[in-house]
Design a protein around this motif. Structure first.
Motif, PDB file in Angstrom:
ATOM      1  N   LEU A   9       0.829  -1.200   0.000  1.00  0.00           N
ATOM      2  CA  LEU A   9       0.000   0.000   0.000  1.00  0.00           C
ATOM      3  C   LEU A   9       0.866   1.253   0.000  1.00  0.00           C
ATOM      4  O   LEU A   9       1.904   1.306   0.672  1.00  0.00           O
ATOM      5  N   SER A  10       0.429   2.243  -0.763  1.00  0.00           N
ATOM      6  CA  SER A  10       1.115   3.527  -0.830  1.00  0.00           C
ATOM      7  C   SER A  10       0.073   4.642  -0.801  1.00  0.00           C
ATOM      8  O   SER A  10      -1.131   4.392  -0.874  1.00  0.00           O
ATOM      9  N   ILE A  11       0.539   5.882  -0.718  1.00  0.00           N
ATOM     10  CA  ILE A  11      -0.365   7.027  -0.543  1.00  0.00           C
ATOM     11  C   ILE A  11      -0.034   8.112  -1.557  1.00  0.00           C
ATOM     12  O   ILE A  11       1.138   8.442  -1.775  1.00  0.00           O
ATOM     13  N   LEU A  12      -1.083   8.663  -2.167  1.00  0.00           N
ATOM     14  CA  LEU A  12      -0.964   9.826  -3.045  1.00  0.00           C
ATOM     15  C   LEU A  12      -1.618  11.011  -2.356  1.00  0.00           C
ATOM     16  O   LEU A  12      -2.803  10.965  -2.008  1.00  0.00           O
ATOM     17  N   ASP A  13      -0.876  12.075  -2.154  1.00  0.00           N
ATOM     18  CA  ASP A  13      -1.342  13.260  -1.441  1.00  0.00           C
ATOM     19  C   ASP A  13      -1.464  14.409  -2.438  1.00  0.00           C
ATOM     20  O   ASP A  13      -0.482  14.775  -3.100  1.00  0.00           O
ATOM     21  N   ILE A  14      -2.672  14.979  -2.546  1.00  0.00           N
ATOM     22  CA  ILE A  14      -2.855  16.108  -3.466  1.00  0.00           C
ATOM     23  C   ILE A  14      -2.985  17.436  -2.728  1.00  0.00           C
ATOM     24  O   ILE A  14      -3.298  18.467  -3.325  1.00  0.00           O
ATOM     25  N   GLY A  15      -2.749  17.427  -1.416  1.00  0.00           N
ATOM     26  CA  GLY A  15      -2.666  18.671  -0.658  1.00  0.00           C
ATOM     27  C   GLY A  15      -3.949  19.467  -0.617  1.00  0.00           C
ATOM     28  O   GLY A  15      -3.936  20.681  -0.853  1.00  0.00           O
ATOM     29  N   THR A  16      -5.057  18.819  -0.283  1.00  0.00           N
ATOM     30  CA  THR A  16      -6.349  19.510  -0.256  1.00  0.00           C
ATOM     31  C   THR A  16      -6.558  20.215   1.076  1.00  0.00           C
ATOM     32  O   THR A  16      -6.429  19.604   2.141  1.00  0.00           O
ATOM     33  N   ILE A  17      -6.890  21.499   1.010  1.00  0.00           N
ATOM     34  CA  ILE A  17      -7.179  22.275   2.215  1.00  0.00           C
ATOM     35  C   ILE A  17      -8.586  21.920   2.699  1.00  0.00           C
ATOM     36  O   ILE A  17      -9.562  22.055   1.961  1.00  0.00           O
ATOM     37  N   MET A  18      -8.689  21.440   3.929  1.00  0.00           N
ATOM     38  CA  MET A  18      -9.962  21.027   4.511  1.00  0.00           C
ATOM     39  C   MET A  18     -10.344  21.939   5.680  1.00  0.00           C
ATOM     40  O   MET A  18      -9.480  22.430   6.409  1.00  0.00           O
ATOM     41  N   ASN A  19     -11.643  22.112   5.861  1.00  0.00           N
ATOM     42  CA  ASN A  19     -12.198  22.747   7.068  1.00  0.00           C
ATOM     43  C   ASN A  19     -11.604  24.117   7.362  1.00  0.00           C
ATOM     44  O   ASN A  19     -11.431  24.490   8.522  1.00  0.00           O
ATOM     45  N   GLY A  20     -11.274  24.862   6.311  1.00  0.00           N
ATOM     46  CA  GLY A  20     -10.788  26.224   6.498  1.00  0.00           C
ATOM     47  C   GLY A  20      -9.390  26.331   7.061  1.00  0.00           C
ATOM     48  O   GLY A  20      -8.984  27.407   7.531  1.00  0.00           O
ATOM     49  N   LYS A  21      -8.623  25.257   7.011  1.00  0.00           N
ATOM     50  CA  LYS A  21      -7.253  25.317   7.511  1.00  0.00           C
ATOM     51  C   LYS A  21      -6.386  26.197   6.616  1.00  0.00           C
ATOM     52  O   LYS A  21      -6.743  26.500   5.477  1.00  0.00           O
ATOM     53  N   THR A  22      -5.232  26.570   7.110  1.00  0.00           N
ATOM     54  CA  THR A  22      -4.280  27.324   6.309  1.00  0.00           C
ATOM     55  C   THR A  22      -3.455  26.362   5.456  1.00  0.00           C
ATOM     56  O   THR A  22      -3.459  25.140   5.674  1.00  0.00           O
ATOM     57  N   ALA A  23      -2.719  26.915   4.506  1.00  0.00           N
ATOM     58  CA  ALA A  23      -1.827  26.097   3.691  1.00  0.00           C
ATOM     59  C   ALA A  23      -0.768  25.433   4.562  1.00  0.00           C
ATOM     60  O   ALA A  23      -0.428  24.260   4.372  1.00  0.00           O
ATOM     61  N   SER A  24      -0.238  26.170   5.536  1.00  0.00           N
ATOM     62  CA  SER A  24       0.788  25.610   6.422  1.00  0.00           C
ATOM     63  C   SER A  24       0.235  24.439   7.221  1.00  0.00           C
ATOM     64  O   SER A  24       0.900  23.399   7.386  1.00  0.00           O
ATOM     65  N   GLU A  25      -0.984  24.586   7.735  1.00  0.00           N
ATOM     66  CA  GLU A  25      -1.602  23.499   8.494  1.00  0.00           C
ATOM     67  C   GLU A  25      -1.851  22.282   7.617  1.00  0.00           C
ATOM     68  O   GLU A  25      -1.674  21.137   8.054  1.00  0.00           O
ATOM     69  N   THR A  26      -2.235  22.521   6.372  1.00  0.00           N
ATOM     70  CA  THR A  26      -2.466  21.416   5.440  1.00  0.00           C
ATOM     71  C   THR A  26      -1.177  20.656   5.175  1.00  0.00           C
ATOM     72  O   THR A  26      -1.157  19.424   5.147  1.00  0.00           O
ATOM     73  N   ALA A 306      -6.574  -6.651  -7.207  1.00  0.00           N
ATOM     74  CA  ALA A 306      -5.174  -7.001  -7.401  1.00  0.00           C
ATOM     75  C   ALA A 306      -5.040  -8.201  -8.328  1.00  0.00           C
ATOM     76  O   ALA A 306      -4.162  -8.235  -9.205  1.00  0.00           O
ATOM     77  N   GLU A 307      -5.894  -9.180  -8.147  1.00  0.00           N
ATOM     78  CA  GLU A 307      -5.876 -10.371  -9.004  1.00  0.00           C
ATOM     79  C   GLU A 307      -6.265 -10.019 -10.429  1.00  0.00           C
ATOM     80  O   GLU A 307      -5.609 -10.418 -11.394  1.00  0.00           O
ATOM     81  N   GLN A 308      -7.339  -9.253 -10.583  1.00  0.00           N
ATOM     82  CA  GLN A 308      -7.854  -8.928 -11.914  1.00  0.00           C
ATOM     83  C   GLN A 308      -6.894  -8.034 -12.698  1.00  0.00           C
ATOM     84  O   GLN A 308      -6.733  -8.204 -13.917  1.00  0.00           O
ATOM     85  N   ALA A 309      -6.258  -7.082 -12.005  1.00  0.00           N
ATOM     86  CA  ALA A 309      -5.384  -6.117 -12.687  1.00  0.00           C
ATOM     87  C   ALA A 309      -3.922  -6.547 -12.717  1.00  0.00           C
ATOM     88  O   ALA A 309      -3.091  -5.841 -13.289  1.00  0.00           O
ATOM     89  N   MET A 310      -3.609  -7.688 -12.108  1.00  0.00           N
ATOM     90  CA  MET A 310      -2.239  -8.209 -12.077  1.00  0.00           C
ATOM     91  C   MET A 310      -1.274  -7.223 -11.417  1.00  0.00           C
ATOM     92  O   MET A 310      -0.190  -6.954 -11.916  1.00  0.00           O
ATOM     93  N   VAL A 311      -1.693  -6.687 -10.269  1.00  0.00           N
ATOM     94  CA  VAL A 311      -0.850  -5.758  -9.524  1.00  0.00           C
ATOM     95  C   VAL A 311      -0.650  -6.287  -8.114  1.00  0.00           C
ATOM     96  O   VAL A 311      -1.428  -7.105  -7.624  1.00  0.00           O
ATOM     97  N   ASP A 312       0.400  -5.794  -7.468  1.00  0.00           N
ATOM     98  CA  ASP A 312       0.599  -6.133  -6.065  1.00  0.00           C
ATOM     99  C   ASP A 312       0.735  -4.884  -5.201  1.00  0.00           C
ATOM    100  O   ASP A 312       1.187  -4.943  -4.067  1.00  0.00           O
ATOM    101  N   GLU A 313       0.310  -3.725  -5.771  1.00  0.00           N
ATOM    102  CA  GLU A 313       0.412  -2.474  -5.007  1.00  0.00           C
ATOM    103  C   GLU A 313      -0.733  -1.541  -5.371  1.00  0.00           C
ATOM    104  O   GLU A 313      -1.089  -1.394  -6.544  1.00  0.00           O
TER     105      GLU A 313
END
Length: 339
Positions: A9-26, A306-313
């Protein structure tokens, strides 16, 4: 069906500002999640490249990758991706060779063909109308790979350019795709490949299978490396996951109906929202773009894919507006897949 023990498992982060936070908080939230992912055994943490958006701060994946690498120990970091049409191939090579020298063996470079923005912003980035209107991605990709592998023909003027002196390793390079186009470059050049199923869910399985069946080892990858990228929201129960998914479902419905707004929906806003007929239709059409459910159903779904797409990640893109729920979801996933 693939066993969860063989799935990364891995993570893709697109840096979305939520709940009125600042860019720094995000950004601080991103680093907090990267640290957690590192501790839990996730494989990689990537940052996207988007420009001129009302509530996304992921404009510079190189800088965010450096910050994430400095605050973690083992997890791979990188871009998902660098939108190559916006950049000089030499500059991309210099940036990522610098990062590779700083954090050897931990860098990934995902490459995209799209601008990741509107036409005017693309012009501001590239400083040339010709660069915006012409298509020279194959040439750009060849140049970038030439700088990494140092294999320009001796009579090529770029053969005399040293992108970064003294380094002996390069990042792992992946081609990104959401159609039949990007995969052809991955196969031809022997690169890793990531398919964004949330953009074209009906193509994910056939395109990923085609990559796995046709790829051959290369100087960039000793074996085919394929990753299934998807939007995923999970929790302990299906009901809780559906509640947490309310904001992303509303966001995508608005995106598809041209009513994006200037802030990302909150849990409260999504829970009380009455969908217009157009939004309801978009919501129904978007159903296959998401994986939403309690951890048990999500586990079964990922194993089957994973089986159908022949991937392990899988690379997970999410839009949790609650940071505690976000961390809890990644702990639940780790307990099922990363033990």
């Amino acid at each position: 069906m693939k066993s969860s023990n063989t799935i990364k498992l891995s993570i893709l982060d697109i840096g979305t500002i939520m709940n009125g936070k600042t860019a720094s908080e995000t950004m601080q939230d991103s680093i907090s999640l990267a640290k957690l992912a590192d501790d839990l055994g996730y494989t990689r943490y990537w940052f996207a490249e988007h420009h001129n958006t009302p509530f996304q701060v992921s404009t510079s994946p190189e800088l965010m990758s450096a910050h994430a690498a400095a605050n973690t120990k083992n997890i791979r970091v990188g871009s998902g991706g660098i939108m190559l049409p916006n950049h000089s191939p030499l500059r991309v090579a210099e940036n990522f060779l610098t990062l590779e020298a700083m954090y050897p063996g931990r860098l990934d470079l995902g490459i995209g063909r799209a601008p990741g923005t509107d036409g005017l912003t693309a012009y501001a980035l590239r400083r040339s109308r010709e660069a915006v209107t012409s298509y020279n991605f194959p040439e750009q990709l060849n140049e970038m790979l030439g700088f990494f592998s140092k294999d320009f023909p001796s009579d090529h003027p770029y053969s005399r350019i040293i992108p970064f002196p003294g380094i002996t390793s390069i990042p792992d390079i992946y081609m990104l795709g959401s159609s039949n186009g990007g995969v052809q470059f991955a196969i031809e050049k022997g690169l890793g490949f990531v398919f964004a199923s949330h953009l074209a869910p009906h193509l994910a399985i056939p395109v990923l299978r085609a990559y796995k069946e046709n790829s051959k080892p290369s100087r960039y990858a000793s074996e085919p490396k394929s990753i299934f990228s998807t939007i995923l929201i999970t929790a302990e129960t299906d009901e809780e996951a559906q509640y947490l998914a309310g904001p992303v479902e509303l966001f995508w419905a608005r995106l598809n109906t041209g009513n994006l707004g200037t802030t990302f929906p909150t849990l409260e806003e999504a829970s009380r929202h009455h969908y217009t007929p157009a939004e309801a239709e978009a919501r129904a059409q978007n159903k296959d773009k998401f994986i939403i459910g309690g951890i048990n159903s999500v586990k079964q779904r990922l194993e089957a894919l994973a089986e159908q797409a022949m991937v392990d990640e899988f690379m997970l893109l999410e839009y949790y507006t609650d940071q505690a729920a976000r961390h809890k979801a990644y702990r639940l996933l780790a307990s099922e897949f990363l033990h």
